[in-house]
Design an enzyme around this catalytic site. Structure first.
Site, short mmCIF file in Angstrom:
data_model
loop_
_atom_site.label_atom_id
_atom_site.label_comp_id
_atom_site.label_asym_id
_atom_site.label_seq_id
_atom_site.Cartn_x
_atom_site.Cartn_y
_atom_site.Cartn_z
N PHE A 54 0.82 -1.22 0.00
CA PHE A 54 0.00 0.00 0.00
C PHE A 54 0.85 1.27 0.00
O PHE A 54 0.62 2.18 0.79
CB PHE A 54 -0.98 -0.02 1.17
N PRO A 111 -17.57 -8.82 -3.95
CA PRO A 111 -17.97 -8.19 -2.69
C PRO A 111 -17.18 -8.68 -1.48
O PRO A 111 -16.98 -7.91 -0.53
CB PRO A 111 -19.45 -8.57 -2.57
N LYS A 112 -16.71 -9.91 -1.52
CA LYS A 112 -16.00 -10.47 -0.37
C LYS A 112 -14.62 -9.84 -0.23
O LYS A 112 -14.25 -9.36 0.85
CB LYS A 112 -15.87 -11.99 -0.52
N GLY A 172 -2.16 -7.98 -1.75
CA GLY A 172 -3.11 -8.38 -0.72
C GLY A 172 -4.52 -7.94 -1.04
O GLY A 172 -5.45 -8.16 -0.26
N THR A 173 -4.71 -7.31 -2.21
CA THR A 173 -6.01 -6.76 -2.57
C THR A 173 -6.95 -7.78 -3.21
O THR A 173 -8.14 -7.53 -3.31
CB THR A 173 -5.82 -5.60 -3.55
N LYS A 218 -14.30 1.21 -10.12
CA LYS A 218 -13.57 2.38 -9.62
C LYS A 218 -12.43 2.02 -8.68
O LYS A 218 -11.50 2.81 -8.51
CB LYS A 218 -14.53 3.33 -8.90
N GLY A 269 -5.82 -1.00 -9.84
CA GLY A 269 -5.51 -2.37 -10.23
C GLY A 269 -6.70 -3.14 -10.77
O GLY A 269 -6.63 -3.76 -11.85
N GLY A 278 -9.21 0.19 -2.90
CA GLY A 278 -8.04 0.04 -2.04
C GLY A 278 -7.84 1.18 -1.07
O GLY A 278 -7.49 0.97 0.09
N GLU A 279 -8.07 2.42 -1.52
CA GLU A 279 -7.76 3.59 -0.69
C GLU A 279 -8.96 4.18 0.03
O GLU A 279 -8.83 4.72 1.14
CB GLU A 279 -7.13 4.69 -1.55
#
Length: 745
Positions: free
Chosen positions: A243, A639-640, A469-470, A708, A511, A711-712
């Site tokens: 990250f 969604p998970k 890890g995403t 979209k 990503g 992650g952030e």
């Protein structure tokens, strides 16, 4: 029976396909690879913050049995040091990146000054402590308050002002002004930064590196060391947390490669936990916010003035001051952003860079305005809601922030909140409810992918992207399964390899949108090849030249849309064409596909964060008991895994609000809490109930898949919601993060 495309593809909560390898230990990280004849390198860190190396004595270290060499600025190999196209893709706009061992100059405390290489790690570690270095120190400064005197505007300038902000503030019926601060934060991923460099002879090497971009590391090493691209392969199939921590090639991979080149042997270098504090970090920030409003809270003026720390050798800047001014409607706005140099390592990206600082502090000021105007904090946001991105005065591709407010507030029970501070309690605990708005960019980057379908029905998709890890492995497989009508179990994903089709760094939340689009295009190209091959089937059931629009793909078979009973397994189609596999490669890039409207529009994700805290009235101990994070991020592929990303981001926000603070002894210019014992991050006991809501948001323009990224956005403004809840509970306003017990007492 095999899963249908709808079951296998986008929108399904599929478990991580890389999960079993990780939990069983089969996944190998950068420092896990067994290499015959491997040498171990241990870096020696400087003990002064500024100056030069006057003398370096390595004789005692070289006398340790097993030590092969000690490398430093006086004996390193000559290097080309060419500028890298990718290695510093996210480098600051000014200055020069750190060049380890380039000369005797010391830029910050902890800078690598030598590398001990030995046959065993233990010998290298012991010998590293025997290096004797004499320094000529210079006067240093690591205090941002002192550095402000040297404040300068970087090349990344703030937006232009609009209106007459000073006059609007002067005449505003309601006005608030305050200074807000965020402490320096350091990345502390589970996996330490490390690299294992396999030397194959004749200048060929394989590099196992902890990085968010294998192609970027490859390019960096080729430019710095003079290798040919075909001779350097960088692998990072598994990354133990990043990250932003591994966007730029860091000095560990330079040191390991330097030693391998000089010794012509394989070398591993892994940083210690303490050395994890000697590079990328979220910079300390001071932000002054002034807000003017009508009596009902309608904004008339916004002024945001921010300063963040940078190193003395690079000008690192973030997008700090624009977030509030672009989100809320106000006719007058002033933006001032500058950086101030201190003697530290160059800061870098940390989850939600810029927004996690600038909007978090701005949202704390918005809460103060709500109390100044005596309006509900949520009502204040709705009063100032805008469907136009205010800085550029352009529409959004989509903006479902109002739905975030509504669904988040309903799930949280916001309508039961009393406005007055200290008005809610249970026993000895004061209860507070706070909220905040989150915004992040929705970016889409040029990315390539390859799809390869075997006659046995197995599909492989590949790209040189990373999975930090995403869940990139999983969404690649899901998208491919959906396009070709296969169960996810029959799809494998390859990534983290510089030799695969090119991809950008894994970062910025781009990503899923970027890699996903490339995978979709590659699999659609396979559909076309299958249709072409089906023209050779006996009896020509699909015709001699089937049109791709006339056929569908499900359950591992191609079928005729006009008559679904006409179908053929992929293996039979390939056999008829005389091939055992089909392969296609495609590139997705920002452009007209899926984005036909040529009007320039803003592309953002949005969130509404609601937090409940309980504060012990006597002890000042804060417990975060509930957080609801309502997210508008376009189409959700999985969604998970998406929920997991938001939960992780929220926990990061909890750390920002209550825990994370890098402490520097300014006398020595040295970080004092550089360990997990002293640098506090949220533990299990600090994390209670986190509810994640994904509001429905259709967007055909933001990216080909309507994705979209998540992650952030989970981190942005979570700390503000918590800070605002603490004020509601206690009546004490703390404008400096993290909010620790001493500040409340």
């Amino acid at each position: 029976m095999a899963a249908s495309p709808a079951q296998a593809g986008i929108g399904t909560p599929v478990s991580r396909i890389d999960g079993p390898a990780k939990v069983t230990g089969a996944a190998r990280y950068a420092a896990d690879h067994p290499i015959e004849g491997l040498l171990y390198g241990v870096a020696v860190s400087s003990t002064i913050a500024r100056g030069r190396i006057a003398a370096l004595d390595d004789s005692a270290a070289l006398a340790v049995p097993g030590v092969v060499t000690v490398i430093h600025h006086e004996n390193r190999a000559h290097l080309p040091w060419r500028t890298s196209r990718y290695g510093d893709q996210l480098a600051p706009a000014g200055g020069k990146p750190l060049r380890p061992f380039y000369d005797d100059t010391i830029y910050y405390n902890g800078q690598p000054v030598a590398l001990v290489v030995a046959e065993t790690f233990e010998a290298a570690r012991h010998a590293a402590r025997l290096i004797a270095i004499d320094y000529e120190g210079e006067r240093h400064n690591t205090d941002l308050d002192v550095a402000i005197a040297e404040r300068f505007v970087p090349r990344q300038k703030p937006p232009s002002d609009r209106g007459d902000t000073d006059a609007a503030l002067e005449t505003a019926p309601v006005r608030h002004e305050g200074e807000y601060r965020l402490a320096t934060e350091h990345h502390n991923p589970m996996e330490l930064h490390g690299a294992t460099v396999e030397w194959h002879g004749e200048g060929r090497l394989t590099v196992h590196d902890k990085t968010q971009g294998p192609a970027q590391v490859q390019d960096y090493l080729c430019n710095v060391f003079g290798f040919e691209p075909d001779d350097v392969r960088v692998l990072n199939p598994y990354v133990g947390g990043a990250f932003g921590a591994a966007l730029r090639p860091l000095y560990h991979v330079f040191l390991a490669t330097l030693a391998a080149k000089m010794l012509e042997r394989s070398v591993r270098v892994v940083l210690t936990r303490q050395q994890m504090f000697t590079h990328v970090h979220r910079p300390e920030a001071i932000q002054r916010v002034a807000l003017g409003a009508e009596a009902d809270g309608k904004l008339t003026a916004i002024s945001t003035i921010a300063t963040t720390a940078t190193s003395r050798y690079e000008a690192y800047a973030e997008t700090i001051v624009e977030w509030g001014g672009q989100t809320y409607a106000a006719p007058n706005a002033h933006f001032d952003y500058a950086v101030a140099p201190i003697d530290s390592a160059t800061p870098g990206s940390m989850r939600g860079p810029g927004a996690a600082t600038g909007l978090t502090l701005f949202e704390m000021a918005m809460d103060e305005l709500a109390y100044a105007a005596d309006v509900d904090p949520l009502a204040l946001r709705l009063t100032n809601y805008s469907d136009i991105e205010q800085i550029r005065q352009i529409p959004y591709t989509s903006k479902a922030l109002k739905a975030c407010y509504e669904q988040g507030a309903e799930a949280f029970g916001w309508d039961q909140r009393s406005q007055a501070p200290r008005s809610m309690r249970e026993g000895r605990e004061l209860i507070g409810w706070g909220m905040a708005t989150g915004v992040w960019d929705a970016m889409f980057m040029k990315t390539s992918a390859r799809a390869r379908l075997g006659a046995n029905g197995h599909l492989e998709v590949a790209s040189a992207t990373s999975d930090i890890g995403t869940g990139t492995y999983t969404i690649m497989a899901q998208i491919a399964a959906g396009v070709l009508g296969l169960p996810v179990e029959q799809v494998s994903a390859k990534l983290g390899d510089s030799s695969l089709p090119p991809a950008p760094l894994e970062g910025g939340s781009w990503g899923a949108a970027s890699t996903g689009a490339a995978v979709q295009l590659a699999c659609e190209a396979l559909q076309a090849k299958l249709a072409e091959a089906a023209g050779k089937l006996e009896g020509r059931p699909f015709g001699s030249q089937p049109e791709i629009a006339s056929v569908g793909f499900a359950d591992g078979e191609m079928y005729l849309k006009a008559d679904p009973q006409v179908r053929a397994p992929y293996g039979r189609i390939m056999a008829a064409a005389g091939v055992t596999e089909l392969e296609a490669e495609a590139t997705a890039a920002p452009g007209p596909r899926g984005m036909a409207n040529q009007v320039v529009k803003a592309r953002n994700t949005h969130s509404a964060v609601f937090a409940e805290v309980r504060v012990d009235e006597e002890l000042g101990v804060v417990r975060i008991t509930r957080i609801v994070s309502a997210i508008a991020a376009g189409r959700i592929i999985n969604p998970k895994t998406a929920r997991s990303q938001i939960v992780g981001g929220v926990v990061w926000g909890i750390g920002m609000a209550l825990h994370e603070e890098t402490m520097t002894d300014h006398h020595f210019g040295r970080i004092m809490n550089h360990s997990l014992a002293e640098y506090h991050i949220p533990a299990h006991a600090d994390v209670d109930t986190i509810d994640v809501i994904f509001v429905e948001e259709q967007d055909s323009e933001v990216s080909p898949l309507g994705v979209k990224g998540v992650g952030e956005i989970g981190t942005v403004s979570t700390a503000a919601a918590i800070a605002n809840a603490i004020f509601h509970a206690t009546g004490k306003r703390v404008r400096e993060l993290p909010i620790t017990i001493d500040k409340l007492l």
